[in-house]
Design a protein around this motif. Structure first.
Motif, PDB file in Angstrom:
ATOM      1  N   LYS A 122       0.836  -1.198   0.000  1.00 19.58           N
ATOM      2  CA  LYS A 122       0.000   0.000   0.000  1.00 19.58           C
ATOM      3  C   LYS A 122       0.872   1.250   0.000  1.00 19.58           C
ATOM      4  CE  LYS A 122      -3.578   2.372   2.701  1.00 19.58           C
ATOM      5  NZ  LYS A 122      -4.413   2.320   3.937  1.00 19.58           N
ATOM      6  N   ALA A 123       1.933   1.226   0.809  1.00 16.87           N
ATOM      7  CA  ALA A 123       2.867   2.349   0.845  1.00 16.87           C
ATOM      8  C   ALA A 123       3.549   2.521  -0.506  1.00 16.87           C
ATOM      9  CB  ALA A 123       3.907   2.126   1.941  1.00 16.87           C
ATOM     10  N   LEU A 124       3.924   1.410  -1.136  1.00 17.36           N
ATOM     11  CA  LEU A 124       4.559   1.465  -2.448  1.00 17.36           C
ATOM     12  C   LEU A 124       3.648   2.160  -3.462  1.00 17.36           C
ATOM     13  CD1 LEU A 124       6.704   0.711  -4.561  1.00 17.36           C
ATOM     14  CD2 LEU A 124       5.616  -1.539  -4.746  1.00 17.36           C
ATOM     15  N   PHE A 125       2.365   1.835  -3.414  1.00 18.46           N
ATOM     16  CA  PHE A 125       1.406   2.455  -4.341  1.00 18.46           C
ATOM     17  C   PHE A 125       1.372   3.971  -4.182  1.00 18.46           C
ATOM     18  CE2 PHE A 125      -2.883   4.198  -4.932  1.00 18.46           C
ATOM     19  CZ  PHE A 125      -3.059   3.946  -6.288  1.00 18.46           C
ATOM     20  N   TRP A 126       1.241   4.434  -2.935  1.00 18.55           N
ATOM     21  CA  TRP A 126       1.126   5.874  -2.701  1.00 18.55           C
ATOM     22  C   TRP A 126       2.447   6.599  -2.946  1.00 18.55           C
ATOM     23  CZ3 TRP A 126      -3.418   7.569  -3.122  1.00 18.55           C
ATOM     24  CH2 TRP A 126      -4.527   6.911  -2.574  1.00 18.55           C
ATOM     25  N   ILE A 127       3.560   5.978  -2.586  1.00 17.50           N
ATOM     26  CA  ILE A 127       4.869   6.586  -2.831  1.00 17.50           C
ATOM     27  C   ILE A 127       5.107   6.733  -4.331  1.00 17.50           C
ATOM     28  CG2 ILE A 127       7.370   6.272  -2.603  1.00 17.50           C
ATOM     29  CD1 ILE A 127       6.758   4.724   0.020  1.00 17.50           C
ATOM     30  N   SER A 128       4.797   5.669  -5.080  1.00 16.79           N
ATOM     31  CA  SER A 128       4.991   5.701  -6.528  1.00 16.79           C
ATOM     32  C   SER A 128       4.080   6.731  -7.188  1.00 16.79           C
ATOM     33  CB  SER A 128       4.734   4.312  -7.133  1.00 16.79           C
ATOM     34  OG  SER A 128       5.625   3.354  -6.602  1.00 16.79           O
ATOM     35  N   LEU A 129       2.839   6.816  -6.714  1.00  8.97           N
ATOM     36  CA  LEU A 129       1.890   7.772  -7.286  1.00  8.97           C
ATOM     37  C   LEU A 129       2.349   9.208  -7.031  1.00  8.97           C
ATOM     38  CD1 LEU A 129      -0.805   7.926  -8.827  1.00  8.97           C
ATOM     39  CD2 LEU A 129      -1.953   8.141  -6.608  1.00  8.97           C
ATOM     40  N   SER A 130       2.820   9.460  -5.824  1.00 10.31           N
ATOM     41  CA  SER A 130       3.289  10.810  -5.512  1.00 10.31           C
ATOM     42  C   SER A 130       4.524  11.160  -6.330  1.00 10.31           C
ATOM     43  CB  SER A 130       3.579  10.939  -4.007  1.00 10.31           C
ATOM     44  OG  SER A 130       4.572  10.021  -3.599  1.00 10.31           O
ATOM     45  N   GLN A 131       5.419  10.190  -6.533  1.00 13.75           N
ATOM     46  CA  GLN A 131       6.600  10.440  -7.360  1.00 13.75           C
ATOM     47  C   GLN A 131       6.210  10.682  -8.813  1.00 13.75           C
ATOM     48  OE1 GLN A 131      10.530   9.740  -6.735  1.00 13.75           O
ATOM     49  NE2 GLN A 131      10.690   8.018  -8.126  1.00 13.75           N
ATOM     50  N   LEU A 132       5.246   9.914  -9.311  1.00 15.73           N
ATOM     51  CA  LEU A 132       4.774  10.084 -10.681  1.00 15.73           C
ATOM     52  C   LEU A 132       4.338  11.526 -10.925  1.00 15.73           C
ATOM     53  CD1 LEU A 132       2.435   7.637 -12.591  1.00 15.73           C
ATOM     54  CD2 LEU A 132       2.105  10.103 -12.748  1.00 15.73           C
ATOM     55  N   PHE A 133       3.521  12.057 -10.009  1.00 15.50           N
ATOM     56  CA  PHE A 133       3.006  13.420 -10.166  1.00 15.50           C
ATOM     57  C   PHE A 133       4.104  14.467  -9.958  1.00 15.50           C
ATOM     58  CE2 PHE A 133      -1.326  11.657  -8.796  1.00 15.50           C
ATOM     59  CZ  PHE A 133      -1.694  11.433 -10.115  1.00 15.50           C
ATOM     60  N   ALA A 134       4.966  14.250  -8.973  1.00 11.54           N
ATOM     61  CA  ALA A 134       6.000  15.244  -8.659  1.00 11.54           C
ATOM     62  C   ALA A 134       7.013  15.382  -9.788  1.00 11.54           C
ATOM     63  CB  ALA A 134       6.703  14.875  -7.354  1.00 11.54           C
ATOM     64  N   LEU A 135       7.365  14.274 -10.430  1.00 11.27           N
ATOM     65  CA  LEU A 135       8.384  14.312 -11.476  1.00 11.27           C
ATOM     66  C   LEU A 135       7.908  14.959 -12.766  1.00 11.27           C
ATOM     67  CD1 LEU A 135      11.375  13.246 -11.507  1.00 11.27           C
ATOM     68  CD2 LEU A 135      10.031  12.613  -9.508  1.00 11.27           C
ATOM     69  N   SER A 136       6.640  15.321 -12.838  1.00 11.56           N
ATOM     70  CA  SER A 136       6.133  15.993 -14.045  1.00 11.56           C
ATOM     71  C   SER A 136       6.799  17.347 -14.255  1.00 11.56           C
ATOM     72  CB  SER A 136       4.611  16.161 -13.965  1.00 11.56           C
ATOM     73  OG  SER A 136       4.257  17.025 -12.899  1.00 11.56           O
ATOM     74  N   ILE A 137       7.359  17.936 -13.192  1.00  8.42           N
ATOM     75  CA  ILE A 137       8.001  19.250 -13.343  1.00  8.42           C
ATOM     76  C   ILE A 137       9.416  19.135 -13.922  1.00  8.42           C
ATOM     77  CG2 ILE A 137       6.647  20.296 -11.496  1.00  8.42           C
ATOM     78  CD1 ILE A 137       9.016  19.988  -9.628  1.00  8.42           C
ATOM     79  N   TRP A 138       9.959  17.905 -14.053  1.00  6.18           N
ATOM     80  CA  TRP A 138      11.316  17.744 -14.573  1.00  6.18           C
ATOM     81  C   TRP A 138      11.394  18.218 -16.027  1.00  6.18           C
ATOM     82  CZ3 TRP A 138      15.467  14.913 -11.930  1.00  6.18           C
ATOM     83  CH2 TRP A 138      16.657  14.927 -12.656  1.00  6.18           C
ATOM     84  N   PHE A 139      10.490  17.712 -16.876  1.00 12.06           N
ATOM     85  CA  PHE A 139      10.521  18.051 -18.302  1.00 12.06           C
ATOM     86  C   PHE A 139       9.397  18.993 -18.711  1.00 12.06           C
ATOM     87  CE2 PHE A 139      13.036  14.110 -18.370  1.00 12.06           C
ATOM     88  CZ  PHE A 139      14.115  14.516 -19.151  1.00 12.06           C
TER      89      PHE A 139
END
Length: 397
Positions: free
Chosen positions: A7-24
């Motif tokens: 469950k933690a993996l799901f939420w951590i991955s989802l938050s990283q997915l959204f946060a990394l959108s500012i890279w490119f």
């Protein structure tokens, strides 16, 4: 515990997915920024390379002061994501290349509190057998990095400012998820420090340096491919079909970088746990170097052929990413794991600046047909290093 960590993996991955959108977020709107900021061919590449440069500085500062060990990593992630969203949003009010590139530099600085911190949080939840888990997290990173291309597909007729606004909103959403949905792991990771005094031990550790050389070859290719493949696809599709819509190229870039990368990350993490990290990295490096050499031959040819090679390249280019760091953490002594990982990451991202900057100049000389062959140098060198590491793994395993 087992259910809680997934469950933690799901939420951590989802938050990283959204946060990394500012890279490119700025890279995908370079044509618009080139006009607004008056970018030249040389300064255009700085818009993309300034992010990894800021990331390097942020990683060094964070590691040197032990920020990840002194403060709750979830709170670091939240503050970093909110700060990144703010600096990204300020691009809307920037009218010059100097200010714009400076903002991208600051955005990269905040990303050092997102990507490595997410890995640290995940490591606390998965103290063992984390190959697949890290693969899923890297898949989220890949999808997040490619997300701006996907946004363009639906917002083709919308102002470039909307792309910036959406990516900033996603980073804020990521901070919200990390704060409210991710809980602290029941076990904490061992404290790892960064020290310039310990670099000598890192350099003298042969298995660690072999893993580093493999990683350096991997990074020589990765971010330059992610940065310039969309431009290659657009140019190639226009040669073959001049009437093709711009959204098609954006969707193709998202599929080749985001979707293919996510598949490669998950499969790579799973396979690495089965056959060994060095073996998996060698397979990925061979595949990615071949694709870098071959994709130029598809330029201007049938759209499906270009996309097929790009998709395969997207799988191989990221499949091994997590395993280099995992190898370092296994071969380095506990006292300098932090130093070894920081050294690896900083040198690796410094290399990306070289290739991101070099590709536009080389493209002007050799054309799109041959420019990506330059990227194959990195993985080819990495293959030899990882073969030596594989033999060491075999002896010690």
């Amino acid at each position: 515990m087992k259910q809680g960590r997934w469950k933690a993996l799901f939420w951590i991955s989802l938050s990283q997915l959204f946060a990394l959108s500012i890279w490119f977020s700025a890279s995908v709107i370079l044509p618009e920024l080139k006009v607004i900021w008056g970018l030249s061919n040389s300064t255009e590449a700085f818009v993309s390379s300034s992010v990894p440069l800021g990331f390097i500085v942020g990683a060094l500062v964070s590691s040197y002061f032990g920020i990840a060990d002194r403060f709750n990593p979830r709170k670091i992630f939240v503050v970093s994501a909110l700060s990144g969203a703010f600096f990204n949003l300020l691009i809307l009010f920037s009218g010059s290349a100097f200010i714009g590139i400076s903002l991208r530099l600051l955005t990269g600085f905040t990303l050092a509190g997102i990507y490595p911190i997410a890995v640290k949080i995940l490591a606390q939840w998965f103290p063992k057998n984390r190959g697949l888990a890290i693969g899923i997290l890297i898949a989220a990173l890949t999808l997040g990095s490619a997300l701006p291309h996907f946004i363009i597909v639906f917002l083709e007729t919308v102002s470039w400012k909307f792309i910036i606004m959406i990516s900033s909103c996603l980073a804020i959403f990521a901070a919200t998820i990390m704060h409210y949905f991710v809980t602290d792991a029941p076990t904490t990771a061992k404290k790892t420090i960064f020290s310039f005094m310990l670099l000598r031990k890192v350099v003298k550790n042969k298995p660690v340096m072999l893993a580093n050389y493999g990683y350096f070859g991997h990074m020589w290719e990765l971010y330059a491919m992610w940065t310039w493949l969309p431009a290659f696809l657009t140019a190639s599709f226009l040669v073959n079909s001049p009437e093709i819509s711009p959204w098609y190229s954006a969707l193709a870039a998202f599929i080749a970088i985001g979707v293919a990368g996510a598949i490669g990350s998950v499969v790579g993490g799973f396979v690495a746990d089965k056959i060994g990290r060095a073996q998996l990295t060698m397979i990925a490096l061979v595949g990615s170097s071949l694709c870098a050499l071959l994709i130029g031959f598809t330029f201007g040819k049938m759209v499906w052929l270009t996309l097929l090679v790009a998709f395969i390249w997207g799988i191989f280019v990221i499949a091994d990413s997590a395993q280099f760091s995992a190898a370092v953490s296994e071969f380095a002594e506990v006292e300098y794991v932090g130093t070894a990982l920081t050294f690896q990451m900083c040198i690796g991202f410094a290399i990306t600046i070289i290739t991101i900057q070099a590709l536009p100049f080389l493209q002007a000389i050799v054309g799109w047909e041959w420019v990506f062959a330059f990227l194959s140098i990195g993985p080819i060198v990495g293959i030899f290093s990882m073969e030596k590491l594989r033999k060491i793994e075999k002896i010690e395993g």
